[in-house]
Write a protein that holds these residues in place. Sequence first.
Motif, mmCIF file in Angstrom:
data_model
loop_
_atom_site.group_PDB
_atom_site.id
_atom_site.type_symbol
_atom_site.label_atom_id
_atom_site.label_comp_id
_atom_site.label_asym_id
_atom_site.label_seq_id
_atom_site.Cartn_x
_atom_site.Cartn_y
_atom_site.Cartn_z
ATOM 1 N N LYS A 146 0.829 -1.224 0.000
ATOM 2 C CA LYS A 146 0.000 0.000 0.000
ATOM 3 C C LYS A 146 0.853 1.259 0.000
ATOM 4 N N ARG A 147 2.163 1.112 0.068
ATOM 5 C CA ARG A 147 3.092 2.231 0.182
ATOM 6 C C ARG A 147 2.676 3.157 1.323
ATOM 7 N N GLN A 148 2.512 2.537 2.494
ATOM 8 C CA GLN A 148 2.046 3.291 3.646
ATOM 9 C C GLN A 148 2.977 3.111 4.843
ATOM 10 N N VAL A 149 3.178 4.217 5.584
ATOM 11 C CA VAL A 149 4.004 4.159 6.791
ATOM 12 C C VAL A 149 3.076 4.325 7.991
ATOM 13 N N LEU A 150 3.278 3.492 9.008
ATOM 14 C CA LEU A 150 2.445 3.561 10.199
ATOM 15 C C LEU A 150 3.300 3.742 11.438
ATOM 16 N N LEU A 151 2.865 4.643 12.310
ATOM 17 C CA LEU A 151 3.542 4.822 13.583
ATOM 18 C C LEU A 151 2.508 4.549 14.672
ATOM 19 N N LYS A 152 2.789 3.591 15.528
ATOM 20 C CA LYS A 152 1.834 3.118 16.551
ATOM 21 C C LYS A 152 0.494 2.767 15.911
ATOM 22 N N GLY A 153 0.544 2.189 14.730
ATOM 23 C CA GLY A 153 -0.670 1.744 14.047
ATOM 24 C C GLY A 153 -1.422 2.833 13.301
ATOM 25 N N THR A 154 -0.978 4.081 13.421
ATOM 26 C CA THR A 154 -1.648 5.194 12.750
ATOM 27 C C THR A 154 -0.886 5.581 11.477
ATOM 28 N N PRO A 155 -1.604 5.686 10.350
ATOM 29 C CA PRO A 155 -0.917 6.091 9.114
ATOM 30 C C PRO A 155 -0.236 7.450 9.269
ATOM 31 N N LEU A 156 0.960 7.536 8.715
ATOM 32 C CA LEU A 156 1.773 8.738 8.845
ATOM 33 C C LEU A 156 1.909 9.354 7.463
ATOM 34 N N HIS A 157 1.742 10.662 7.380
ATOM 35 C CA HIS A 157 1.912 11.282 6.072
ATOM 36 C C HIS A 157 3.397 11.495 5.783
ATOM 37 N N VAL A 158 3.876 10.853 4.740
ATOM 38 C CA VAL A 158 5.268 11.079 4.314
ATOM 39 C C VAL A 158 5.255 11.427 2.829
ATOM 40 N N THR A 159 6.261 12.159 2.391
ATOM 41 C CA THR A 159 6.362 12.519 0.972
ATOM 42 C C THR A 159 6.842 11.278 0.205
ATOM 43 N N PRO A 160 6.651 11.246 -1.121
ATOM 44 C CA PRO A 160 7.137 10.082 -1.887
ATOM 45 C C PRO A 160 8.642 9.834 -1.694
ATOM 46 N N MET A 161 9.445 10.893 -1.599
ATOM 47 C CA MET A 161 10.883 10.713 -1.387
ATOM 48 C C MET A 161 11.169 10.126 -0.003
ATOM 49 N N GLU A 162 10.454 10.611 0.997
ATOM 50 C CA GLU A 162 10.640 10.071 2.350
ATOM 51 C C GLU A 162 10.239 8.603 2.382
ATOM 52 N N TYR A 163 9.173 8.275 1.656
ATOM 53 C CA TYR A 163 8.742 6.883 1.589
ATOM 54 C C TYR A 163 9.833 6.015 0.945
ATOM 55 N N ASN A 164 10.371 6.493 -0.177
ATOM 56 C CA ASN A 164 11.426 5.739 -0.864
ATOM 57 C C ASN A 164 12.626 5.499 0.045
ATOM 58 N N LEU A 165 12.977 6.535 0.787
ATOM 59 C CA LEU A 165 14.117 6.430 1.696
ATOM 60 C C LEU A 165 13.832 5.408 2.803
ATOM 61 N N LEU A 166 12.655 5.527 3.412
ATOM 62 C CA LEU A 166 12.318 4.628 4.510
ATOM 63 C C LEU A 166 12.173 3.179 4.034
ATOM 64 N N SER A 167 11.594 2.994 2.866
ATOM 65 C CA SER A 167 11.424 1.616 2.389
ATOM 66 C C SER A 167 12.782 0.982 2.079
ATOM 67 N N LEU A 168 13.724 1.795 1.657
ATOM 68 C CA LEU A 168 15.085 1.290 1.413
ATOM 69 C C LEU A 168 15.684 0.756 2.722
ATOM 70 N N PHE A 169 15.456 1.490 3.813
ATOM 71 C CA PHE A 169 15.953 1.034 5.114
ATOM 72 C C PHE A 169 15.239 -0.235 5.568
ATOM 73 N N PHE A 170 13.928 -0.289 5.357
ATOM 74 C CA PHE A 170 13.181 -1.478 5.782
ATOM 75 C C PHE A 170 13.573 -2.722 4.979
ATOM 76 N N LYS A 171 14.040 -2.521 3.776
ATOM 77 C CA LYS A 171 14.500 -3.665 2.986
ATOM 78 C C LYS A 171 15.905 -4.088 3.415
ATOM 79 N N ASN A 172 16.539 -3.276 4.258
ATOM 80 C CA ASN A 172 17.909 -3.565 4.714
ATOM 81 C C ASN A 172 18.037 -3.366 6.218
ATOM 82 N N ILE A 173 17.102 -3.952 6.970
ATOM 83 C CA ILE A 173 17.099 -3.761 8.420
ATOM 84 C C ILE A 173 18.413 -4.229 9.041
#
Length: 232
Positions: A146-173
């Motif tokens: 869903k390309r969604q970030v959640l903090l404490k179960g609540t959806p968080l608004h992030v920009t597409p670039m912030e999402y790309n950055l965060l997903s890169l980290f999650f793929k390399n925990i």
Amino acid sequence: MTVRNETVLIVEDDTQIRNFIAHTIKQEGFSYQTAGTAQQAMSVLVSSKIDLMLLDLGLPDFDGMEVIEEVRGWSEIPIIVVSARDQDKEKAAALDAGADDYLTKPFSATELMARIRVAIRHLYKTAKTQSQPEISVGELSIDLEKRQVLLKGTPLHVTPMEYNLLSLFFKNIGKVLTTQYILKEIYGVGYGTDTQALRALMAGLRRKIEPIPAKPRYIMTEIGVGYRLVDE
Ligand code: CA
């Protein structure tokens, strides 16, 4: 002691350090093999089932950097560099060549085992990530479908670039990502060396995900090298 299935290859020409590492990982239940030269390491790698490699860079025959490049041509096994070279640019070069982590000598048994555990966990998580779109670290989760970030179960608004950055980290925990690598993945080819842009992007993301942005608990700065998403 839990007996583990993984076999670690220790590539180290210093007998004392090699024995120390062997003793440490044996106590944790891992099997191991040893090699004192780059050539020995290569022959063990092609003839045995090795799950993780601990690699010294200063070897008598070839430089460890060459071993990383060679191995990465055909294998994805975790490589943890264990070296006396403590320059940031050397760490970054080893990580960019395909090493998963970097440990500077001298190090403690505790430090060594922590790094090994992260690398092993990462090994199994990679397979899991492909079937599970949602991944969590602490109270932070990402839904890769869903390309969604959640903090404490609540959806968080992030920009597409912030999402790309965060997903890169999650793929390399748990893995250190170098600044150079992140720039290439986020901005693509021709990214230049705009580390300033990355710092700004990171600051924005931290303000959203970190309870105390100045003292991050999720994305750690590896000074002079890059960043790492913690593995809890
Ligand atoms: Ca050495």
